[in-house]
Design a protein around this motif. Sequence first.
Motif, mmCIF file in Angstrom:
data_model
loop_
_atom_site.group_PDB
_atom_site.id
_atom_site.type_symbol
_atom_site.label_atom_id
_atom_site.label_comp_id
_atom_site.label_asym_id
_atom_site.label_seq_id
_atom_site.Cartn_x
_atom_site.Cartn_y
_atom_site.Cartn_z
ATOM 1 N N ARG A 110 0.788 -1.224 0.000
ATOM 2 C CA ARG A 110 0.000 0.000 0.000
ATOM 3 C C ARG A 110 0.827 1.285 0.000
ATOM 4 O O ARG A 110 0.302 2.356 -0.273
ATOM 5 N N SER A 111 2.065 1.127 0.365
ATOM 6 C CA SER A 111 2.858 2.357 0.426
ATOM 7 C C SER A 111 2.907 3.020 -0.938
ATOM 8 O O SER A 111 3.310 2.431 -1.925
ATOM 9 N N GLY A 112 2.470 4.245 -0.983
ATOM 10 C CA GLY A 112 2.490 4.965 -2.253
ATOM 11 C C GLY A 112 3.915 5.104 -2.741
ATOM 12 O O GLY A 112 4.215 4.988 -3.918
ATOM 13 N N ASP A 113 4.791 5.251 -1.786
ATOM 14 C CA ASP A 113 6.174 5.494 -2.127
ATOM 15 C C ASP A 113 6.993 4.207 -2.052
ATOM 16 O O ASP A 113 7.471 3.807 -0.999
ATOM 17 N N ILE A 114 7.133 3.593 -3.218
ATOM 18 C CA ILE A 114 7.857 2.327 -3.271
ATOM 19 C C ILE A 114 9.322 2.499 -2.868
ATOM 20 O O ILE A 114 9.893 1.655 -2.180
ATOM 21 N N ASP A 115 9.873 3.603 -3.247
ATOM 22 C CA ASP A 115 11.277 3.841 -2.915
ATOM 23 C C ASP A 115 11.503 3.838 -1.411
ATOM 24 O O ASP A 115 12.553 3.427 -0.936
ATOM 25 N N LYS A 116 10.478 4.271 -0.717
ATOM 26 C CA LYS A 116 10.557 4.277 0.731
ATOM 27 C C LYS A 116 10.842 2.862 1.243
ATOM 28 O O LYS A 116 11.572 2.668 2.202
ATOM 29 N N TRP A 117 10.245 1.927 0.551
ATOM 30 C CA TRP A 117 10.411 0.533 0.977
ATOM 31 C C TRP A 117 11.807 0.005 0.722
ATOM 32 O O TRP A 117 12.356 -0.746 1.523
ATOM 33 N N LYS A 118 12.308 0.399 -0.357
ATOM 34 C CA LYS A 118 13.686 -0.015 -0.614
ATOM 35 C C LYS A 118 14.559 0.505 0.518
ATOM 36 O O LYS A 118 15.457 -0.166 1.003
ATOM 37 N N VAL A 119 14.244 1.721 0.937
ATOM 38 C CA VAL A 119 15.013 2.327 2.018
ATOM 39 C C VAL A 119 14.844 1.560 3.319
ATOM 40 O O VAL A 119 15.791 1.357 4.072
ATOM 41 N N ILE A 120 13.621 1.132 3.549
ATOM 42 C CA ILE A 120 13.365 0.401 4.783
ATOM 43 C C ILE A 120 14.112 -0.918 4.823
ATOM 44 O O ILE A 120 14.733 -1.277 5.827
ATOM 45 N N TYR A 121 14.054 -1.627 3.728
ATOM 46 C CA TYR A 121 14.710 -2.934 3.685
ATOM 47 C C TYR A 121 16.224 -2.816 3.474
ATOM 48 O O TYR A 121 16.978 -3.717 3.799
ATOM 49 N N ARG A 122 16.614 -1.696 2.889
ATOM 50 C CA ARG A 122 18.027 -1.513 2.548
ATOM 51 C C ARG A 122 18.999 -1.874 3.670
ATOM 52 O O ARG A 122 19.923 -2.664 3.468
ATOM 53 N N PRO A 123 18.791 -1.313 4.860
ATOM 54 C CA PRO A 123 19.753 -1.619 5.932
ATOM 55 C C PRO A 123 19.833 -3.111 6.243
ATOM 56 O O PRO A 123 20.910 -3.633 6.533
ATOM 57 N N LEU A 124 18.686 -3.779 6.161
ATOM 58 C CA LEU A 124 18.685 -5.209 6.452
ATOM 59 C C LEU A 124 19.406 -5.969 5.345
ATOM 60 O O LEU A 124 20.226 -6.853 5.620
ATOM 61 N N TYR A 125 19.108 -5.595 4.111
ATOM 62 C CA TYR A 125 19.792 -6.219 2.983
ATOM 63 C C TYR A 125 21.299 -5.973 3.085
ATOM 64 O O TYR A 125 22.112 -6.872 2.870
ATOM 65 N N ASP A 126 21.622 -4.739 3.403
ATOM 66 C CA ASP A 126 23.038 -4.391 3.498
ATOM 67 C C ASP A 126 23.747 -5.198 4.576
ATOM 68 O O ASP A 126 24.897 -5.610 4.407
ATOM 69 N N LEU A 127 23.044 -5.400 5.643
ATOM 70 C CA LEU A 127 23.647 -6.156 6.745
ATOM 71 C C LEU A 127 23.942 -7.579 6.296
ATOM 72 O O LEU A 127 25.049 -8.104 6.528
ATOM 73 N N ILE A 128 22.970 -8.181 5.655
ATOM 74 C CA ILE A 128 23.175 -9.551 5.169
ATOM 75 C C ILE A 128 24.278 -9.560 4.102
ATOM 76 O O ILE A 128 25.137 -10.455 4.078
ATOM 77 N N ALA A 129 24.207 -8.550 3.244
ATOM 78 C CA ALA A 129 25.246 -8.456 2.208
ATOM 79 C C ALA A 129 26.631 -8.325 2.841
ATOM 80 O O ALA A 129 27.606 -8.915 2.359
ATOM 81 N N ASP A 130 26.704 -7.612 3.937
ATOM 82 C CA ASP A 130 27.984 -7.467 4.634
ATOM 83 C C ASP A 130 28.472 -8.820 5.153
ATOM 84 O O ASP A 130 29.664 -9.132 5.077
ATOM 85 N N TYR A 131 27.534 -9.574 5.679
ATOM 86 C CA TYR A 131 27.907 -10.914 6.138
ATOM 87 C C TYR A 131 28.489 -11.709 4.978
ATOM 88 O O TYR A 131 29.500 -12.377 5.100
ATOM 89 N N LEU A 132 27.784 -11.615 3.847
ATOM 90 C CA LEU A 132 28.225 -12.380 2.685
ATOM 91 C C LEU A 132 29.591 -11.887 2.191
ATOM 92 O O LEU A 132 30.471 -12.693 1.845
ATOM 93 N N LYS A 133 29.746 -10.587 2.192
ATOM 94 C CA LYS A 133 31.028 -10.041 1.746
ATOM 95 C C LYS A 133 32.169 -10.466 2.665
ATOM 96 O O LYS A 133 33.261 -10.823 2.209
ATOM 97 N N ALA A 134 31.891 -10.413 3.940
ATOM 98 C CA ALA A 134 32.913 -10.816 4.909
ATOM 99 C C ALA A 134 33.268 -12.288 4.707
ATOM 100 O O ALA A 134 34.437 -12.687 4.748
ATOM 101 N N ALA A 135 32.202 -13.066 4.488
ATOM 102 C CA ALA A 135 32.429 -14.506 4.287
ATOM 103 C C ALA A 135 33.215 -14.755 3.007
ATOM 104 O O ALA A 135 34.028 -15.680 2.924
ATOM 105 N N LYS A 136 32.917 -13.953 2.044
ATOM 106 C CA LYS A 136 33.658 -14.042 0.795
ATOM 107 C C LYS A 136 35.133 -13.695 1.030
ATOM 108 O O LYS A 136 36.036 -14.398 0.580
ATOM 109 N N ALA A 137 35.301 -12.622 1.764
ATOM 110 C CA ALA A 137 36.644 -12.117 2.018
ATOM 111 C C ALA A 137 37.508 -13.151 2.725
ATOM 112 O O ALA A 137 38.684 -13.327 2.390
#
Lengths: 198, 198, 198, 198
Positions: A110-137
């Motif tokens: 329902r959020s009119g602003d879809i970009d807002k959602w990307k922002v909301i999930y972004r930190p969580l995605y980034d955190l997981i991505a960081d885990y993956l990057k670290a694991a890669k490293a």
Amino acid sequence: MARISNKKELILESAYQIFKEKGLEDTRVSQIVKKAGIAQGTFYLYYNSKMDVLPDLAQQIISNYTQYLTEHGDIEAGLDANLRLAIDRIFEVNQEDRTIPSIVYAGITRSGDIDKWKVIYRPLYDLIADYLKAAKANGEIREDIHPDYYSEFVISLIESTARGLILFQHSPEEVEKYKEELSSFILNAVSWTPIKVI
Amino acid sequence: MARISNKKELILESAYQIFKEKGLEDTRVSQIVKKAGIAQGTFYLYYNSKMDVLPDLAQQIISNYTQYLTEHGDIEAGLDANLRLAIDRIFEVNQEDRTIPSIVYAGITRSGDIDKWKVIYRPLYDLIADYLKAAKANGEIREDIHPDYYSEFVISLIESTARGLILFQHSPEEVEKYKEELSSFILNAVSWTPIKVI
Amino acid sequence: MARISNKKELILESAYQIFKEKGLEDTRVSQIVKKAGIAQGTFYLYYNSKMDVLPDLAQQIISNYTQYLTEHGDIEAGLDANLRLAIDRIFEVNQEDRTIPSIVYAGITRSGDIDKWKVIYRPLYDLIADYLKAAKANGEIREDIHPDYYSEFVISLIESTARGLILFQHSPEEVEKYKEELSSFILNAVSWTPIKVI
Amino acid sequence: MARISNKKELILESAYQIFKEKGLEDTRVSQIVKKAGIAQGTFYLYYNSKMDVLPDLAQQIISNYTQYLTEHGDIEAGLDANLRLAIDRIFEVNQEDRTIPSIVYAGITRSGDIDKWKVIYRPLYDLIADYLKAAKANGEIREDIHPDYYSEFVISLIESTARGLILFQHSPEEVEKYKEELSSFILNAVSWTPIKVI
DNA sequence: AATGAATGAGGCTTCATTCAT
DNA sequence: GATGAATGAAGCCTCATTCAT
């Protein structure tokens, strides 16, 4: 300054309680304001409709995941440990309140602003991505995986599995088994070599 | 034989059209019956509310996946081909009608009979599980994976990713990229050795 | 003070008019609010349904009897005079508005709170009982009658006779005759010696 | 010939059961036909509406009173005995089924043909009038009473008192006391000399 | 006579939203 | 900002009634 959002906090808190109790559709603005102890009109000073509070509520939920994982996770502990922490947390929260998937789902939808959602999930995605990057490293996982995509898959998969388990009312033992399998599924998706399910 | 639920078919068909056009919330029973060319009261002979048709609609959608894959898939073609077929189909259907995730989601959530849902998804899960078993049998994938769990993960992941892409309105190119990544994610989760993303 | 239930008064007044005009069953809430000049929704702020106003209406009717008799009656005038006043009044009111028996009847029947009804009728019963007690005191009637029971009989009898006359559409002459007979019946029931019907 | 009214009997019987169970307003034709085991359309072969069966039902009730008193009463036994029989019976029937007053009341009110009602009550009035006439003949009661009027008063009084007791939910002991007082009230209304309440 | 699926008018009721205080 | 009584649009859903079989 903190006072300004006092009423808004009240609304958010009350709305969440009623949503949890009655479900999204059967929640009325009148019930929310009654629980909040404010006037009907006051609600509309902060939100345009009951559905309008969903994005804020969903944001809290998603942010809480990020916050929890940031506080309790340890990038040094390895991908498997952090992944397991995420699975446990998301399952736990969903188990505790069965309307969470609906709140998040409806909130996004329902959020009119879809970009807002990307922002909301972004930190969580980034955190997981960081885990993956670290694991890669440190060579824990393959070099060719794309953290930005995979992190979304991981979160999506954990959330949808947790939701499914609640809908289908599995026993605690089954839930544990699912967590094991889910964990292995994800780890295998990123590992150099197969991870054996314990 | 088909005559028995002639009216019910009409309602189902019309409801789907309106849901697609207006969305779940903005659909009116009056619109459904108008499109179906039946009386308002007739609707209530078959369903108690507009939301009450969602489970039936969702069943059709899920069944269609199974049917499509059964018809177009080829177990001999290998897991990767069949998986790609499933991804393409589910993405395609979701792309074509953005309300499908909501219909399925609300359909499951609202259905009083949870067991019914297990039954609805069962054939699809079984089909995917068969792919996995066949792949296991011919050494295409690891021996230690559990098809019954993994098949659920695969479907969940494809569905939730498809939904997410729609919500976040990605470009066709991005969608293709997601499909590639998703495919590799799943294949890696089950393979003996890492699959390189092309 | 009267302002508080300003709208409620309006509803009560309008509902009575419409009930009188259309009858209980054929009255619509929409007609009531239209006459009252208020919004449809406002009605439901005070009553749950059109039938829900009946108890309040019935209370008014019964209270009006008591008030009328209190104002126009004279305990010194003797039982027969006061009795006749009650008969005349109740017959008159019922004659003027044929829906009154239904309002009172349905009002009592539907009121969830039966005790409320005892309270409503209490003052009227007490008034009649007072007449009987005074008549007993001055030797006008027998000493062994029980005013508390007899007062109920008297009211019941007058009301049901009045109602019957309306239903059976008797002529004015017949009505007068009934009043005479009814009066004599009641007086004889309490008197030392038979009262001769004139 | 008896077969002709077979369905009508079924409807009458079923309607009575549902009225008793659900009340007048909440009774649906669909419920009646379901209980009767007949088709919806069949109902309208015999009655025009659910309310249309009330007169028939009320007729049965009133006729039953007459029949019962005719069978169990004995004109030789004296007015007091027969009166007591009538009181007992009417109270008993009303006690057993609280919707009877409403059925009779609504039945009368709604019957398009008022004369029909006079006919229905006529036998009962006549029976009571006969008691009064017999009592007059053997000097048990006064000579100046008018049996035709008084019989109506007697029936009205018993019925309305019985109804009131049910509405106000009196205890069995109170009911007995009311019966005593009611009996004495009526007897005094017609006797030469006061009757002492036992 | 009996059936019962279909009808559809229209009253009921809700409940988001407003706005004068 | 806060209030909450009042609003009234609008959709739901019932349920008596019909009529082709």
